[in-house]
Design an enzyme around this catalytic site. Structure first.
Site, PDB file in Angstrom:
ATOM      1  N   ARG A 124     -25.935 -17.103 -49.930  1.00  0.00           N
ATOM      2  CA  ARG A 124     -26.716 -16.572 -48.798  1.00  0.00           C
ATOM      3  C   ARG A 124     -28.202 -16.917 -48.945  1.00  0.00           C
ATOM      4  O   ARG A 124     -29.066 -16.098 -48.708  1.00  0.00           O
ATOM      5  CB  ARG A 124     -26.497 -15.065 -48.673  1.00  0.00           C
ATOM      6  CG  ARG A 124     -25.043 -14.687 -48.439  1.00  0.00           C
ATOM      7  CD  ARG A 124     -24.853 -13.202 -48.436  1.00  0.00           C
ATOM      8  NE  ARG A 124     -25.400 -12.641 -49.663  1.00  0.00           N
ATOM      9  CZ  ARG A 124     -25.805 -11.373 -49.776  1.00  0.00           C
ATOM     10  NH1 ARG A 124     -25.740 -10.563 -48.744  1.00  0.00           N
ATOM     11  NH2 ARG A 124     -26.284 -10.924 -50.922  1.00  0.00           N
ATOM     12  N   HIS A 157     -29.128 -19.992 -45.396  1.00  0.00           N
ATOM     13  CA  HIS A 157     -29.283 -19.450 -44.042  1.00  0.00           C
ATOM     14  C   HIS A 157     -30.666 -18.839 -43.813  1.00  0.00           C
ATOM     15  O   HIS A 157     -31.011 -18.500 -42.681  1.00  0.00           O
ATOM     16  CB  HIS A 157     -28.171 -18.444 -43.722  1.00  0.00           C
ATOM     17  CG  HIS A 157     -28.338 -17.092 -44.338  1.00  0.00           C
ATOM     18  ND1 HIS A 157     -27.775 -15.958 -43.800  1.00  0.00           N
ATOM     19  CD2 HIS A 157     -28.989 -16.673 -45.463  1.00  0.00           C
ATOM     20  CE1 HIS A 157     -28.068 -14.906 -44.545  1.00  0.00           C
ATOM     21  NE2 HIS A 157     -28.810 -15.315 -45.557  1.00  0.00           N
ATOM     22  N   GLY A 197     -39.124 -18.140 -61.285  1.00  0.00           N
ATOM     23  CA  GLY A 197     -39.629 -19.394 -60.744  1.00  0.00           C
ATOM     24  C   GLY A 197     -39.537 -19.453 -59.236  1.00  0.00           C
ATOM     25  O   GLY A 197     -39.213 -18.467 -58.573  1.00  0.00           O
ATOM     26  N   ASP A 198     -39.798 -20.646 -58.703  1.00  0.00           N
ATOM     27  CA  ASP A 198     -39.830 -20.897 -57.263  1.00  0.00           C
ATOM     28  C   ASP A 198     -38.933 -22.090 -56.978  1.00  0.00           C
ATOM     29  O   ASP A 198     -39.200 -23.203 -57.437  1.00  0.00           O
ATOM     30  CB  ASP A 198     -41.266 -21.183 -56.826  1.00  0.00           C
ATOM     31  CG  ASP A 198     -41.402 -21.480 -55.339  1.00  0.00           C
ATOM     32  OD1 ASP A 198     -40.365 -21.568 -54.649  1.00  0.00           O
ATOM     33  OD2 ASP A 198     -42.543 -21.644 -54.868  1.00  0.00           O
TER      34      ASP A 198
END
Length: 365
Positions: A270, A273, A253-254
């Site tokens: 992470r 950032h 997915g997004d």
């Protein structure tokens, strides 16, 4: 002036230096020290490319196979020029990547061992992508400096994540590189208690390396590994699938469109950032709306700190600009503000290796 015959003469090399002499020597030494330091900084690309080619050319693997070998033999094994390879080996020896000399030959140091192919702690893929695509992007730093936008996009005509989607081989290298740069993953379940969780959702978790460490230490929770479709497709032979297949659901997915529902722990390792504040708030909003009552957010990032010493975070802050444009490292206050805007409160910050920190947050009441 006449010197008495019985006076003791001081040999020239025993002359005591006066204060002005010492001052003059210090003034002469300072430019030399500063100049040497500047040359070392200016020529940093020597080291980058030497280490990159040591891995990419097969040199490191050839040394590993032989145990110890002279330059001529290694040149034959790698199809390189013996004189040129001999020079490279001398330079790598000065960088503590290899040890030895001809004719006895060269062996790998602990640093060099990290460049081998297929070993458990290998950082070879990390070096490969930094020495190639990221290296070229940094060559266009002036574009980022003038425009505030990604030099990677300027060089390659596409932003990093779209480019990775279009180049599966590089995407695989990138995901492996992201794991290679995270030796601290094993410590995450040691510093944060996941035992009470029922469902952990790892948002943009790559190949699931962090989730794998958490599930190894906590047998109770189930988990969802959520990432782009091409990344999820690469995880079939990874430990997260082969060792925890009955506990983990792989979901493509997004995260700008939404994240899997119902988790009581959402991991963002992470990820923030990589984006500007506006994009981060969208991701955090999706996590907030999907989170089960009483849920929590676990964010793993490097934190900017003030000081004059060497800082990985300051370097990565520039790297986020060059490679991603909108990305940036942030200090603790900036993350606290960002989380508060998204409806969270920052409850704790725990230090991890390599200047990384784990930030735990819960929904604001």
């Amino acid at each position: 002036m006449t010197v008495p015959e019985n006076a003791q003469h001081t040999a020239p090399d025993q002359t005591q230096h006066t204060a002005p002499d010492r001052t003059r020597q210090a003034q002469q030494a300072a430019p030399d020290t500063a100049g040497r330091r500047l040359i070392e900084l200016m020529a940093g690309f020597w080291k980058t490319q030497a280490i990159y080619l040591a891995a990419e050319s097969g040199l490191v693997d050839a040394i590993a196979a032989a145990g110890r070998a002279p330059a001529v033999e290694l040149a034959n094994r790698t199809g390189t020029d013996p004189d040129a390879l001999g020079r490279l080996l001398l330079f790598l020896e000065s960088l503590d990547v290899v040890s030895g000399e001809d004719p006895a030959g060269y062996a790998l140091t602990p640093v060099g061992e990290l460049l081998r192919t297929g070993t458990q702690d290998s950082m070879r893929d990390h070096v490969r992508i930094y020495g190639s695509h990221f290296y070229r992007a940094w060559g266009a730093l002036d574009h980022s400096l003038r425009t505030g936008r990604s030099a990677f996009t300027e060089v390659y005509g596409s932003d990093l994540f779209r480019y990775l989607n279009q180049h599966p081989d590089l995407s695989l290298t990138y995901e492996r590189a992201m794991v290679a740069g995270t030796p601290f993953f094993a410590q995450v379940p040691e510093v944060h208690d996941f035992s009470g969780a029922r469902l952990i959702v790892d948002v943009a978790g790559g190949h699931g390396a962090l989730l794998h460490e958490i599930l190894k230490s906590c047998p109770e929770p189930r988990a969802v590994l959520f990432d782009a479709p091409h990344v999820i497709a690469e995880t079939a032979d990874r430990p997260i699938a082969s060792e925890h297949g009955d506990r983990v659901t792989l979901v493509p997915g997004d995260f700008f469109e939404g994240v899997p529902q119902g988790g009581d722990v959402y991991l963002l390792s992470r990820i923030l950032h990589c984006f500007d504040d506006e994009a981060c708030l969208r991701i955090l909003a999706h996590c907030r709306s999907a989170m089960a009552p009483g849920g929590r957010l676990v964010v793993v990032e490097r934190l900017l700190t003030r000081g004059t010493g060497s800082s990985l975070a300051q370097g990565y802050n520039m790297h986020m600009l060059v490679v991603l444009g909108g990305g940036r490292e942030r200090d603790e206050d900036a993350y606290r503000t960002l989380l508060e805007k998204a409806g969270f409160q920052l409850d704790s910050v725990t230090t991890l290796p390599l200047e990384t920190h784990l930030m735990a947050a819960t929904l604001r009441r």
